[in-house]
Design a protein around this motif. Structure first.
Motif, PDB file in Angstrom:
ATOM      1  N   TRP A 191       1.100  -1.242  -0.268  1.00  0.00           N
ATOM      2  CA  TRP A 191       0.240   0.238   0.080  1.00  0.00           C
ATOM      3  C   TRP A 191       0.867   1.188  -0.166  1.00  0.00           C
ATOM      4  O   TRP A 191       0.462   1.947  -0.749  1.00  0.00           O
ATOM      5  N   GLU A 192       1.597   1.344   0.622  1.00  0.00           N
ATOM      6  CA  GLU A 192       2.769   2.354   0.290  1.00  0.00           C
ATOM      7  C   GLU A 192       3.461   2.152  -0.568  1.00  0.00           C
ATOM      8  O   GLU A 192       3.645   3.425  -0.559  1.00  0.00           O
ATOM      9  N   ILE A 193       4.144   1.598  -1.571  1.00  0.00           N
ATOM     10  CA  ILE A 193       4.468   1.870  -2.503  1.00  0.00           C
ATOM     11  C   ILE A 193       3.200   2.079  -3.799  1.00  0.00           C
ATOM     12  O   ILE A 193       4.013   2.903  -4.283  1.00  0.00           O
ATOM     13  N   ALA A 195       1.213   4.344  -2.569  1.00  0.00           N
ATOM     14  CA  ALA A 195       0.552   5.586  -2.391  1.00  0.00           C
ATOM     15  C   ALA A 195       1.794   6.104  -3.013  1.00  0.00           C
ATOM     16  O   ALA A 195       1.531   7.336  -3.297  1.00  0.00           O
ATOM     17  N   SER A 196       2.871   5.750  -3.026  1.00  0.00           N
ATOM     18  CA  SER A 196       3.425   6.860  -3.570  1.00  0.00           C
ATOM     19  C   SER A 196       3.710   7.293  -4.614  1.00  0.00           C
ATOM     20  O   SER A 196       4.597   8.038  -5.813  1.00  0.00           O
ATOM     21  N   GLU A 197       3.269   6.696  -5.703  1.00  0.00           N
ATOM     22  CA  GLU A 197       2.479   6.799  -7.269  1.00  0.00           C
ATOM     23  C   GLU A 197       1.438   7.038  -7.588  1.00  0.00           C
ATOM     24  O   GLU A 197       1.283   7.188  -8.806  1.00  0.00           O
ATOM     25  N   GLN A 198       0.548   6.565  -6.259  1.00  0.00           N
ATOM     26  CA  GLN A 198      -0.794   6.851  -6.541  1.00  0.00           C
ATOM     27  C   GLN A 198      -1.694   8.115  -7.065  1.00  0.00           C
ATOM     28  O   GLN A 198      -2.068   8.132  -8.367  1.00  0.00           O
ATOM     29  N   ALA A 199      -0.618   9.548  -7.485  1.00  0.00           N
ATOM     30  CA  ALA A 199      -0.745  10.120  -8.506  1.00  0.00           C
ATOM     31  C   ALA A 199      -0.420  10.424  -9.986  1.00  0.00           C
ATOM     32  O   ALA A 199      -0.978  11.507 -10.784  1.00  0.00           O
ATOM     33  N   ARG A 219       2.723  -0.885 -12.832  1.00  0.00           N
ATOM     34  CA  ARG A 219       3.146  -0.966 -10.880  1.00  0.00           C
ATOM     35  C   ARG A 219       2.552  -1.152  -9.952  1.00  0.00           C
ATOM     36  O   ARG A 219       1.996  -2.183  -9.103  1.00  0.00           O
ATOM     37  N   ILE A 220       1.724  -0.022 -10.149  1.00  0.00           N
ATOM     38  CA  ILE A 220       0.477  -0.104  -9.160  1.00  0.00           C
ATOM     39  C   ILE A 220      -0.614  -1.443  -9.381  1.00  0.00           C
ATOM     40  O   ILE A 220      -0.891  -1.482  -8.377  1.00  0.00           O
ATOM     41  N   ALA A 221      -0.847  -1.707 -10.775  1.00  0.00           N
ATOM     42  CA  ALA A 221      -1.494  -2.846 -10.793  1.00  0.00           C
ATOM     43  C   ALA A 221      -0.997  -4.052  -9.762  1.00  0.00           C
ATOM     44  O   ALA A 221      -1.161  -5.275  -9.870  1.00  0.00           O
ATOM     45  N   ASP A 273      -9.408   5.885 -14.418  1.00  0.00           N
ATOM     46  CA  ASP A 273     -10.733   5.832 -14.401  1.00  0.00           C
ATOM     47  C   ASP A 273     -10.825   4.043 -13.190  1.00  0.00           C
ATOM     48  O   ASP A 273     -11.341   3.870 -12.834  1.00  0.00           O
ATOM     49  N   ASN A 274      -9.722   3.264 -14.098  1.00  0.00           N
ATOM     50  CA  ASN A 274      -9.688   1.859 -13.508  1.00  0.00           C
ATOM     51  C   ASN A 274      -8.516   0.851 -12.387  1.00  0.00           C
ATOM     52  O   ASN A 274      -8.958   0.384 -11.864  1.00  0.00           O
ATOM     53  N   ILE A 275      -7.668   1.945 -12.667  1.00  0.00           N
ATOM     54  CA  ILE A 275      -6.817   2.033 -11.918  1.00  0.00           C
ATOM     55  C   ILE A 275      -7.732   2.173 -10.473  1.00  0.00           C
ATOM     56  O   ILE A 275      -7.404   1.359  -9.892  1.00  0.00           O
ATOM     57  N   VAL A 276      -7.955   3.318 -10.478  1.00  0.00           N
ATOM     58  CA  VAL A 276      -8.790   3.846  -9.326  1.00  0.00           C
ATOM     59  C   VAL A 276      -9.948   2.378  -8.637  1.00  0.00           C
ATOM     60  O   VAL A 276     -10.059   2.555  -7.279  1.00  0.00           O
ATOM     61  N   LYS A 277     -10.445   2.337  -9.436  1.00  0.00           N
ATOM     62  CA  LYS A 277     -11.539   1.209  -9.166  1.00  0.00           C
ATOM     63  C   LYS A 277     -10.970  -0.552  -8.697  1.00  0.00           C
ATOM     64  O   LYS A 277     -11.027  -0.681  -7.594  1.00  0.00           O
ATOM     65  N   ALA A 278      -9.685  -0.416  -9.497  1.00  0.00           N
ATOM     66  CA  ALA A 278      -9.419  -1.887  -9.003  1.00  0.00           C
ATOM     67  C   ALA A 278      -8.326  -1.060  -7.328  1.00  0.00           C
ATOM     68  O   ALA A 278      -8.658  -2.108  -7.428  1.00  0.00           O
ATOM     69  N   GLN A 279      -8.172  -0.129  -7.118  1.00  0.00           N
ATOM     70  CA  GLN A 279      -7.574  -0.013  -5.997  1.00  0.00           C
ATOM     71  C   GLN A 279      -8.841   0.108  -5.234  1.00  0.00           C
ATOM     72  O   GLN A 279      -8.558  -0.716  -3.877  1.00  0.00           O
ATOM     73  N   ALA A 280      -9.879   0.988  -5.088  1.00  0.00           N
ATOM     74  CA  ALA A 280     -10.979   0.921  -4.842  1.00  0.00           C
ATOM     75  C   ALA A 280     -11.244  -0.881  -4.011  1.00  0.00           C
ATOM     76  O   ALA A 280     -11.863  -1.260  -3.055  1.00  0.00           O
TER      77      ALA A 280
END
Length: 876
Positions: A191-193, A195-199, A219-221, A273-280
């Motif tokens: 989660w920290e990793i 968070a470091s790139e979420q934006a 990388r987030i995926a 949209d999709n990578i944020v939905k996946a995070q949720a």
């Protein structure tokens, strides 16, 4: 063309039909274990015809005891002579290991001579040492867990033993999955990793960096996929099978579909949209897991920018909070395990066994006052350590005097071998004249860096640049981070604090007022905005303010628009402790930023603060009362706290720790009760039990039996009813999901609504699954529950022989005591006290009419026990 057979089935059949017979015929009394574990797609079940070209085919591992390992060559010889050349069309013979290709062996068909089978023979400890670097699976440290290859762990637990006389399966169970603290660390790290790139998915794309946006998204995926493995307690394989294994996870298919949509998106908006939905979706998995308290989140803008995030750091912080008090508490969440891995590989290569890691991340190497270094030296003193290995001399320390004392005196005197890998230092090679110079250079490097940092800060500080973080009420300017600007929401609270203080409110009353208005405290305010600051990361009540915080805000001159530098200092680069600097050494720059409080108001507040006198410290109030931790508030369930009357030290009493007037809690009544009254009530109750036990011991035992059996039946009925309800709802949710899918496919339901509802049903399904499992476990435990009445009766008998009640006896007898608020007035005032005993809960004994237990607690105040009142009563 021969039919393809899954490798595991092929190997098991091969072993049972041929190898087992040969081994037991030639070595009839041999105890062994055999199976297919370790390397290979066939172990994971992912093999296909392409897999058959190397290191695949009829094969197995054979594990022998230490006493039988000497028979290794004889067993291999017997197998070579008697095994068939082929099995189900596949060659049993293999080439010798290719030294130029990592020892790879290929199938090679032959028709005469001995076969060279793909059979590996070891002791099981020898094999574990080869795979993990240790065979002591009972004492794996958290750091060792982090060094292990996750794919190797998976390959060890995914295999199958065809014969297991040596109980290897039982040993493998110890590494079935990560211990909880290691799992929490890895979850927090991922989660920290994120968070470091979420934006950055959106931000890179906005800057025209399409490749960068795609890379960040990928990388987030990957991190989200790894989190899914962690929440499902499943090891992840290496990259070749990573996606395949993810596809087999028992998770909602929509998670995989959403990640795929993000990775294959044609537009930046669709990707974000999709990578944020996946995070949720993965965030929902976290909340269902129960590993932490539920973390509130929503898809929102990133600090006012047109960038969507869920602020993944919330999940990292909530999980990291659970690591408090563990060996991984101070291990950074990213970027340090490669050092451990290098040391582990070196130790394994050089034949060092029983390795143990000592880690002092976050501590300076300029001194040796480091927790794990101290622990290492304790182990040296105890004789547990023979060799110390570090990456280089600077990793051991950067104080040349102390490093020299250890390497040149202490370690040789205690026969400790010292190795610094990259500096080519090994004490086994004799004295190294270069070591002292390296130590001096390492310290000089640290000193030089410290000087440069101090000098730079001194220059910046003397120019009026703020050296500290902005206080509550300010934030760094997005255009110029060296300047502070007002944060309107927090600034309004600061103004209110100053206003209330001038109106005569004390610091504690101001804190109470802010809490009553549900204004979030500083730490919670910063956390909601994703600002990393000191203090607890997760707080039970984000609205609870401390009077000390109010005092600090009232004394901050920065609210007048000033910058104050050099308030604290450190004495040496070797000692990072901050000390208060005398005010004459402060550097004050006035009117640098916009003020929140005008200077006149600030000065008036300072004058009022100086007039306030502190209370004298409380005198010692005697020993802790034996009923502490037993009494609970019957209304809110919180503990009752012990107090001594400030005017009359002979009066000891308890009151609710959650009372809204005393502690700004939620309980509406104080639940005051005298300590001596509680003691008398318990004594009277126990006397009643003693009397009944003496009068009719069989009847007393029967009452206990009926009580416990009745409670069990009641609980059993509730558990069965709740289980049936959950099972019924689980079927209903499955039906609703199926109908939703059909409606979406037919166009009756939009994709957006389908995603929303399917996510909702998945969360509920996961919750039901956890709930059903828990209910079934509770039912099993209830069936096996022992009726421990003898312990209770034994404690009652012990009371017969005692003149006074003691704390140990209370712990044997009583679970807790519920205290109700008083009712009535004057002589008719009563208070209910309910005693719950260990093992049996509340007990109501038959009462004879002539029975009456009464006692005076003090002059003018009597305590009367009314047996037929339910529950017990105190009458004053």
């Amino acid at each position: 063309m021969k039919e393809f057979i899954k490798g595991m089935d092929l190997c098991e059949g091969f072993f049972n039909e041929y190898a087992k017979t040969i081994i037991e015929e030639h070595f009839p009394n041999l105890k062994y274990s055999a199976g297919l574990i370790g390397y290979g797609s066939d172990v994971l079940g992912y093999d296909d015809p392409v897999s058959t070209d190397h290191m695949w085919g009829p094969r197995f591992y054979l594990f022998l005891s230490e006493t039988d390992i000497s028979k290794k060559n004889a067993i291999l010889n017997a197998l070579s002579k008697n095994l068939p050349y082929t099995y189900k069309g596949y060659s049993v013979n293999f080439t010798d290991p290719d030294p130029n290709d990592c020892g790879v062996q290929h199938p090679k068909f032959i028709t005469e001579g001995k076969v060279n089978p793909l059979v590996f023979i070891h002791t099981f400890d020898e094999y574990l040492n080869e795979q993990l670097g240790t065979a002591d699976l009972d004492n794996i440290t958290p750091i060792q867990w982090l060094v292990f290859s996750e794919h190797r762990l998976l390959s060890l637990v995914s295999g199958k033993f065809f014969v297991d006389s040596l109980n290897c399966t039982e040993k493998i169970e110890k590494i079935k999955y990560y211990p909880n603290e290691v799992k929490l660390y890895m979850i927090a790290s991922n989660w920290e990793i994120i968070a470091s790139e979420q934006a950055f998915v959106k931000r890179c794309g906005e800057c025209g960096d399409e490749i960068g946006s795609q890379l960040v998204c990928a990388r987030i995926a990957e991190r989200l996929m790894r989190l899914c493995f962690l929440y499902k307690d499943t090891y992840a394989p290496y990259s070749k099978w990573f996606g395949t294994a993810f596809n087999h996870l028992d998770i909602d298919d929509s998670i995989e579909q959403t990640i795929q949509s993000a990775l294959s998106a044609d537009s930046l908006t669709e990707r974000e949209d999709n990578i944020v939905k996946a995070q949720a979706m993965v965030a929902d998995m976290h909340n269902v897991s129960g590993l932490t308290d539920v973390v509130d989140y929503e898809i929102e803008s990133y600090f006012g920018r047109d960038i969507k995030v869920i602020f993944a750091d919330k999940f990292a912080e909530a999980t990291a909070e659970k690591l408090k008090g563990t060996a991984l508490e101070n291990v950074p969440l990213i970027g340090t395990l490669s050092q451990f891995g290098g040391l582990s590989s070196y130790a394994q290569e050089k034949g060092f066994e029983n390795t143990k890691f000592y880690v002092d991340d976050g501590f300076t190497g300029t001194n040796f006052n480091r927790p794990d270094f101290k622990r290492m030296m304790e182990d040296v003193e105890a004789g547990y350590i023979s060799t110390i290995i570090v990456k280089d001399m600077s990793r051991f320390g950067r104080n040349y005097v102390e490093v020299g004392l250890y390497t040149e005196s202490y370690f040789p005197e205690n026969n400790i071998r010292f190795i610094a890998i990259t500096d080519l230092v090994d004490s086994a090679d004799g004295e190294n004249e270069i070591i002292p110079f390296k130590n001096v250079m390492n310290e000089m490097y640290a000193r030089d860096i410290s000087k440069k940092v101090r000098s730079a800060k001194r220059i910046r500080g003397n120019m009026g640049e703020p050296l500290s973080q902005p206080p509550y009420g300010y934030m760094k300017s997005p255009e110029n981070p060296k300047r502070w600007i007002i944060e309107p929401g927090a600034a309004a609270v600061v103004k209110e604090i100053f206003r209330l203080y001038l109106e005569g409110y004390g610091q504690d009353k101001i804190a109470r007022t802010l809490q009553d208005r549900e204004i979030k405290n500083c730490t919670a305010y910063w956390k909601d905005r994703g600002i990393g600051r000191g203090g607890k990361k997760v707080q039970p009540n984000p609205y609870k303010w401390k009077s000390s915080t109010i005092g600090q805000i009232l004394s901050r001159q920065e609210y007048c628009g000033d910058v104050i530098n050099f308030k604290t200092y450190s004495k040496s680069f070797k000692n990072k402790t901050r000390h208060l600097n005398p005010e004459e050494n402060w550097k004050i720059f006035k009117d640098v930023h916009e003020p929140i409080i005008d200077r006149e108001t600030f000065e008036r507040v300072q004058q009022l603060v100086k007039k306030c006198k502190r209370r004298d410290p409380k005198p010692e109030n005697g020993d802790k009362n034996i009923f502490c931790d037993f009494l609970r508030c019957a209304d809110c369930g919180k503990k009752l706290w012990f107090h001594v009357n400030t005017r009359n030290k002979d009066i000891h009493y308890f009151s609710c720790s959650n009372y809204y007037k005393d502690y700004r809690g939620s309980c509406k009544s104080r639940h005051y009760v005298r300590a001596d009254a509680i003691e008398q009530i318990v004594i009277l109750e126990l006397k009643k039990m003693v009397s009944y036990l003496k009068y009719d011991e069989d009847a007393f035992a029967e009452i206990l039996s009926q009580k416990t059996n009745k409670d069990i039946l009641t609980e059993q009925k509730y558990l069965n009813t709740e289980l049936q309800r959950c099972l019924s709802r689980q079927e209903k949710v499955a039906s609703l999901y199926e109908k939703l899918y059909e409606d979406n496919a037919s166009g009756k339901v939009t994709d957006e609504w389908f995603m929303h509802m399917s996510r909702k049903y998945e969360v509920e399904r996961a919750e039901l699954k956890v709930r059903i499992s828990k209910l079934r476990d509770d039912i099993i435990l209830l069936k096996n529950k022992e009726q421990d009445k003898e312990t209770f009766v034994s404690a009652i008998r012990k009371f017969m022989r005692m003149e006074a009640i003691t704390a140990p006896l209370l712990h044997e007898l009583i679970d807790h005591i519920d205290v109700y608020e008083t009712e009535g007035t004057g002589k008719n005032k009563t208070q209910r006290i309910v005693i719950y005993y260990r093992f049996v809960g509340y007990i109501e004994l038959p009462i004879q009419e002539e029975e009456l237990f009464s006692n005076d607690t003090r002059q003018g105040v009597a305590v009367t026990y009314i047996p037929k009142a339910l529950p017990e009563s105190i009458t004053t």
